[in-house]
Design a protein around this motif. Sequence first.
Motif, PDB file in Angstrom:
ATOM      1  N   GLY A   1     -15.248  25.904  87.687  1.00  0.00           N
ATOM      2  CA  GLY A   1     -14.193  26.910  87.640  1.00  0.00           C
ATOM      3  C   GLY A   1     -12.812  26.307  87.752  1.00  0.00           C
ATOM      4  O   GLY A   1     -12.630  25.207  88.266  1.00  0.00           O
TER       5      GLY A   1
ATOM      6  N   ALA B   1     -14.267  23.904  75.554  1.00  0.00           N
ATOM      7  CA  ALA B   1     -14.861  24.400  76.795  1.00  0.00           C
ATOM      8  C   ALA B   1     -15.411  25.805  76.581  1.00  0.00           C
ATOM      9  O   ALA B   1     -14.748  26.795  76.914  1.00  0.00           O
ATOM     10  CB  ALA B   1     -13.823  24.376  77.913  1.00  0.00           C
TER      11      ALA B   1
ATOM     12  N   HIS C   1     -12.922  21.536  79.980  1.00  0.00           N
ATOM     13  CA  HIS C   1     -14.286  21.019  79.824  1.00  0.00           C
ATOM     14  C   HIS C   1     -14.759  20.351  81.115  1.00  0.00           C
ATOM     15  O   HIS C   1     -15.904  20.532  81.540  1.00  0.00           O
ATOM     16  CB  HIS C   1     -14.350  20.039  78.651  1.00  0.00           C
ATOM     17  CG  HIS C   1     -15.709  19.475  78.430  1.00  0.00           C
ATOM     18  ND1 HIS C   1     -16.705  20.168  77.777  1.00  0.00           N
ATOM     19  CD2 HIS C   1     -16.245  18.278  78.802  1.00  0.00           C
ATOM     20  CE1 HIS C   1     -17.796  19.428  77.750  1.00  0.00           C
ATOM     21  NE2 HIS C   1     -17.545  18.279  78.362  1.00  0.00           N
TER      22      HIS C   1
ATOM     23  N   ARG D   1     -13.940  21.108  84.028  1.00  0.00           N
ATOM     24  CA  ARG D   1     -14.096  22.118  85.089  1.00  0.00           C
ATOM     25  C   ARG D   1     -15.297  23.018  84.832  1.00  0.00           C
ATOM     26  O   ARG D   1     -15.584  23.915  85.632  1.00  0.00           O
ATOM     27  CB  ARG D   1     -12.840  22.975  85.208  1.00  0.00           C
ATOM     28  CG  ARG D   1     -11.569  22.242  85.603  1.00  0.00           C
ATOM     29  CD  ARG D   1     -11.614  21.550  86.939  1.00  0.00           C
ATOM     30  NE  ARG D   1     -12.103  22.424  87.985  1.00  0.00           N
ATOM     31  CZ  ARG D   1     -12.498  21.993  89.187  1.00  0.00           C
ATOM     32  NH1 ARG D   1     -12.452  20.722  89.486  1.00  0.00           N
ATOM     33  NH2 ARG D   1     -12.939  22.838  90.086  1.00  0.00           N
ATOM     34  N   ALA D   2     -16.021  22.800  83.730  1.00  0.00           N
ATOM     35  CA  ALA D   2     -17.180  23.633  83.401  1.00  0.00           C
ATOM     36  C   ALA D   2     -18.157  23.633  84.570  1.00  0.00           C
ATOM     37  O   ALA D   2     -18.499  22.584  85.109  1.00  0.00           O
ATOM     38  CB  ALA D   2     -17.859  23.126  82.136  1.00  0.00           C
ATOM     39  N   GLY D   3     -18.574  24.821  84.969  1.00  0.00           N
ATOM     40  CA  GLY D   3     -19.485  24.974  86.084  1.00  0.00           C
ATOM     41  C   GLY D   3     -18.813  24.932  87.438  1.00  0.00           C
ATOM     42  O   GLY D   3     -19.418  25.290  88.441  1.00  0.00           O
TER      43      GLY D   3
ATOM     44  N   GLY E   1     -17.093  29.270  77.061  1.00  0.00           N
ATOM     45  CA  GLY E   1     -17.155  30.076  78.272  1.00  0.00           C
ATOM     46  C   GLY E   1     -15.792  30.381  78.868  1.00  0.00           C
ATOM     47  O   GLY E   1     -15.691  31.111  79.851  1.00  0.00           O
TER      48      GLY E   1
ATOM     49  N   ARG F   1     -17.790  37.427  90.761  1.00  0.00           N
ATOM     50  CA  ARG F   1     -18.209  36.209  90.077  1.00  0.00           C
ATOM     51  C   ARG F   1     -16.959  35.481  89.564  1.00  0.00           C
ATOM     52  O   ARG F   1     -15.935  36.092  89.299  1.00  0.00           O
ATOM     53  CB  ARG F   1     -19.164  36.540  88.938  1.00  0.00           C
ATOM     54  CG  ARG F   1     -18.564  37.480  87.930  1.00  0.00           C
ATOM     55  CD  ARG F   1     -19.570  37.878  86.871  1.00  0.00           C
ATOM     56  NE  ARG F   1     -18.844  38.536  85.830  1.00  0.00           N
ATOM     57  CZ  ARG F   1     -18.547  39.827  85.829  1.00  0.00           C
ATOM     58  NH1 ARG F   1     -18.955  40.587  86.797  1.00  0.00           N
ATOM     59  NH2 ARG F   1     -17.852  40.355  84.853  1.00  0.00           N
ATOM     60  N   THR F   2     -17.053  34.191  89.441  1.00  0.00           N
ATOM     61  CA  THR F   2     -15.927  33.387  88.984  1.00  0.00           C
ATOM     62  C   THR F   2     -16.215  32.871  87.592  1.00  0.00           C
ATOM     63  O   THR F   2     -17.219  32.193  87.382  1.00  0.00           O
ATOM     64  CB  THR F   2     -15.700  32.195  89.936  1.00  0.00           C
ATOM     65  OG1 THR F   2     -15.445  32.700  91.237  1.00  0.00           O
ATOM     66  CG2 THR F   2     -14.528  31.361  89.488  1.00  0.00           C
ATOM     67  N   PRO F   3     -15.355  33.176  86.620  1.00  0.00           N
ATOM     68  CA  PRO F   3     -15.541  32.588  85.291  1.00  0.00           C
ATOM     69  C   PRO F   3     -15.427  31.072  85.381  1.00  0.00           C
ATOM     70  O   PRO F   3     -14.812  30.542  86.290  1.00  0.00           O
ATOM     71  CB  PRO F   3     -14.374  33.166  84.482  1.00  0.00           C
ATOM     72  CG  PRO F   3     -13.888  34.328  85.250  1.00  0.00           C
ATOM     73  CD  PRO F   3     -14.203  34.043  86.687  1.00  0.00           C
ATOM     74  N   GLN F   4     -16.056  30.399  84.416  1.00  0.00           N
ATOM     75  CA  GLN F   4     -15.967  28.938  84.427  1.00  0.00           C
ATOM     76  C   GLN F   4     -14.514  28.493  84.477  1.00  0.00           C
ATOM     77  O   GLN F   4     -14.113  27.786  85.376  1.00  0.00           O
ATOM     78  CB  GLN F   4     -16.632  28.363  83.187  1.00  0.00           C
ATOM     79  CG  GLN F   4     -18.126  28.400  83.237  1.00  0.00           C
ATOM     80  CD  GLN F   4     -18.720  27.644  82.068  1.00  0.00           C
ATOM     81  OE1 GLN F   4     -18.049  27.295  81.116  1.00  0.00           O
ATOM     82  NE2 GLN F   4     -20.002  27.384  82.142  1.00  0.00           N
ATOM     83  N   VAL F   5     -13.761  28.890  83.483  1.00  0.00           N
ATOM     84  CA  VAL F   5     -12.340  28.550  83.430  1.00  0.00           C
ATOM     85  C   VAL F   5     -11.592  29.764  82.892  1.00  0.00           C
ATOM     86  O   VAL F   5     -12.004  30.368  81.901  1.00  0.00           O
ATOM     87  CB  VAL F   5     -12.069  27.320  82.525  1.00  0.00           C
ATOM     88  CG1 VAL F   5     -10.577  27.062  82.396  1.00  0.00           C
ATOM     89  CG2 VAL F   5     -12.770  26.080  83.080  1.00  0.00           C
TER      90      VAL F   5
END
Length: 172
Positions: A76, A96, A70, A72-74, A98, A2-6
């Motif tokens: 990554g 941001a 912010h 890049r939210a959703g 997450g 899985r890829t974290p948001q940022v």
Amino acid sequence: MRTPQVVVVMGVAGTGKTTIGPLLAARLGIPYAEGDDFHPQANIDKMSAGVPLDDADRWPWLDAIGRWAHGRAGLGGVVSSSALKRSYRDRLRAAAPGIVFVHLTGDRKLIEDRMTQRQGHFMPTALLDSQFATLQPLEPDEAGVAVDVGGGPEEIAERAVRALDALPAASA
């Protein structure tokens, strides 16, 4: 994976944020942003002169990184930022939610040796002590991982990917 948001690659100067960040982003398949590019020229001039930044210098820089994160939210992204104090990380998280941190850690001597070998960077080795004095490592309630900077860049980036992958889903 899985890829974290940022992901914010953090640590004192010389830990390899600018080297590891792009490698990590490539492995995760998301874009990279160089945190130093968010500094206003006045900050670069100050550090180039061997003068440590104070919080008033850092707030606009952190806010600029926060705006990028912010956005890049959703989607990554990986960005480098020293993020030395908890209050700096809190400010980034406020912009941001997450965000996940990868704290590059290492022996002071190794980091100093690497700093003396790099070319064309505005941060002088003389500021390393102030960086370590300011550093507040990640606390248990902060989403993130610590990754040792011993070894080569590819090895460090791979350790970071494995550490991020091991985070509980709520953290990443």
